[in-house]
Design a protein around this motif. Structure first.
Motif, PDB file in Angstrom:
ATOM      1  N   MET A   1       0.820  -1.186   0.000  1.00 52.92           N
ATOM      2  CA  MET A   1       0.000   0.000   0.000  1.00 52.92           C
ATOM      3  C   MET A   1       0.863   1.247   0.000  1.00 52.92           C
ATOM      4  SD  MET A   1      -3.266   0.145   2.439  1.00 52.92           S
ATOM      5  CE  MET A   1      -4.793   0.112   1.626  1.00 52.92           C
ATOM      6  N   GLY A   2       0.368   2.325  -0.582  1.00 56.76           N
ATOM      7  CA  GLY A   2       1.116   3.575  -0.658  1.00 56.76           C
ATOM      8  C   GLY A   2       1.081   4.343   0.642  1.00 56.76           C
ATOM      9  N   ASP A   3       1.923   5.315   0.726  1.00 58.10           N
ATOM     10  CA  ASP A   3       1.972   6.159   1.914  1.00 58.10           C
ATOM     11  C   ASP A   3       0.753   7.073   1.949  1.00 58.10           C
ATOM     12  OD1 ASP A   3       4.410   5.121   2.656  1.00 58.10           O
ATOM     13  OD2 ASP A   3       5.531   6.641   1.525  1.00 58.10           O
ATOM     14  N   VAL A   4       0.327   7.397   3.157  1.00 57.25           N
ATOM     15  CA  VAL A   4      -0.783   8.312   3.345  1.00 57.25           C
ATOM     16  C   VAL A   4      -0.229   9.728   3.244  1.00 57.25           C
ATOM     17  CG1 VAL A   4      -2.571   9.101   4.936  1.00 57.25           C
ATOM     18  CG2 VAL A   4      -1.983   6.673   4.813  1.00 57.25           C
ATOM     19  N   VAL A   5      -0.855  10.535   2.396  1.00 60.76           N
ATOM     20  CA  VAL A   5      -0.376  11.888   2.156  1.00 60.76           C
ATOM     21  C   VAL A   5      -1.510  12.866   2.413  1.00 60.76           C
ATOM     22  CG1 VAL A   5       0.555  13.453   0.411  1.00 60.76           C
ATOM     23  CG2 VAL A   5       1.211  11.049   0.386  1.00 60.76           C
ATOM     24  N   ASN A   6      -1.184  13.932   3.122  1.00 58.68           N
ATOM     25  CA  ASN A   6      -2.152  14.983   3.351  1.00 58.68           C
ATOM     26  C   ASN A   6      -2.285  15.775   2.049  1.00 58.68           C
ATOM     27  OD1 ASN A   6      -3.561  17.289   4.052  1.00 58.68           O
ATOM     28  ND2 ASN A   6      -2.651  17.392   6.110  1.00 58.68           N
ATOM     29  N   LEU A   7      -3.445  15.757   1.467  1.00 59.62           N
ATOM     30  CA  LEU A   7      -3.662  16.373   0.163  1.00 59.62           C
ATOM     31  C   LEU A   7      -3.443  17.881   0.192  1.00 59.62           C
ATOM     32  CD1 LEU A   7      -4.426  15.777  -2.721  1.00 59.62           C
ATOM     33  CD2 LEU A   7      -6.820  16.045  -2.119  1.00 59.62           C
ATOM     34  N   ASN A   8      -3.858  18.536   1.274  1.00 54.14           N
ATOM     35  CA  ASN A   8      -3.668  19.987   1.369  1.00 54.14           C
ATOM     36  C   ASN A   8      -2.183  20.349   1.395  1.00 54.14           C
ATOM     37  OD1 ASN A   8      -6.366  20.724   1.323  1.00 54.14           O
ATOM     38  ND2 ASN A   8      -6.585  20.455   3.540  1.00 54.14           N
ATOM     39  N   LYS A   9      -1.384  19.602   2.156  1.00 54.57           N
ATOM     40  CA  LYS A   9       0.051  19.856   2.200  1.00 54.57           C
ATOM     41  C   LYS A   9       0.684  19.598   0.845  1.00 54.57           C
ATOM     42  CE  LYS A   9       0.903  19.075   7.077  1.00 54.57           C
ATOM     43  NZ  LYS A   9       1.673  18.321   8.075  1.00 54.57           N
ATOM     44  N   PHE A  10       0.246  18.570   0.168  1.00 51.57           N
ATOM     45  CA  PHE A  10       0.775  18.256  -1.160  1.00 51.57           C
ATOM     46  C   PHE A  10       0.466  19.389  -2.141  1.00 51.57           C
ATOM     47  CE2 PHE A  10       0.134  16.444  -5.410  1.00 51.57           C
ATOM     48  CZ  PHE A  10       1.409  15.937  -5.632  1.00 51.57           C
ATOM     49  N   ARG A  11      -0.756  19.891  -2.100  1.00 45.87           N
ATOM     50  CA  ARG A  11      -1.147  20.982  -2.989  1.00 45.87           C
ATOM     51  C   ARG A  11      -0.346  22.253  -2.697  1.00 45.87           C
ATOM     52  NH1 ARG A  11      -7.641  20.060  -2.600  1.00 45.87           N
ATOM     53  NH2 ARG A  11      -7.767  18.350  -4.097  1.00 45.87           N
ATOM     54  N   LYS A  12      -0.170  22.555  -1.399  1.00 49.78           N
ATOM     55  CA  LYS A  12       0.593  23.737  -1.027  1.00 49.78           C
ATOM     56  C   LYS A  12       2.035  23.623  -1.512  1.00 49.78           C
ATOM     57  CE  LYS A  12      -1.941  25.172   3.081  1.00 49.78           C
ATOM     58  NZ  LYS A  12      -1.863  25.400   4.540  1.00 49.78           N
TER      59      LYS A  12
END
Length: 61
Positions: A1-12
């Motif tokens: 399984m892939g790592d869990v990523v905070n989408l807001n942090k990724f977008r920023k």
């Protein structure tokens, strides 16, 4: 399984990297070095001196 990523942090982070890339392009496109800025400033001062030297006396004085 892939790592869990905070989408807001990724977008920023993605937005910051795009802005930095744009800023870098702008610096190379529009930036002037110190000598170029000094030359422009000197030309403006010279033109101002020439213009003020050619002014006629004030009619009020």
């Amino acid at each position: 399984m892939g790592d869990v990523v905070n989408l807001n942090k990724f977008r920023k982070q993605q937005r910051r990297s795009e802005q930095e890339k744009q800023a870098s392009e702008n610096r190379t496109r529009f930036g002037l070095n110190k000598m170029q800025k000094k030359e422009i400033r000197d030309k403006a001062e010279k033109a101002e001196k020439e213009l003020s030297g050619k002014k006629l006396d004030d009619p009020e004085n």
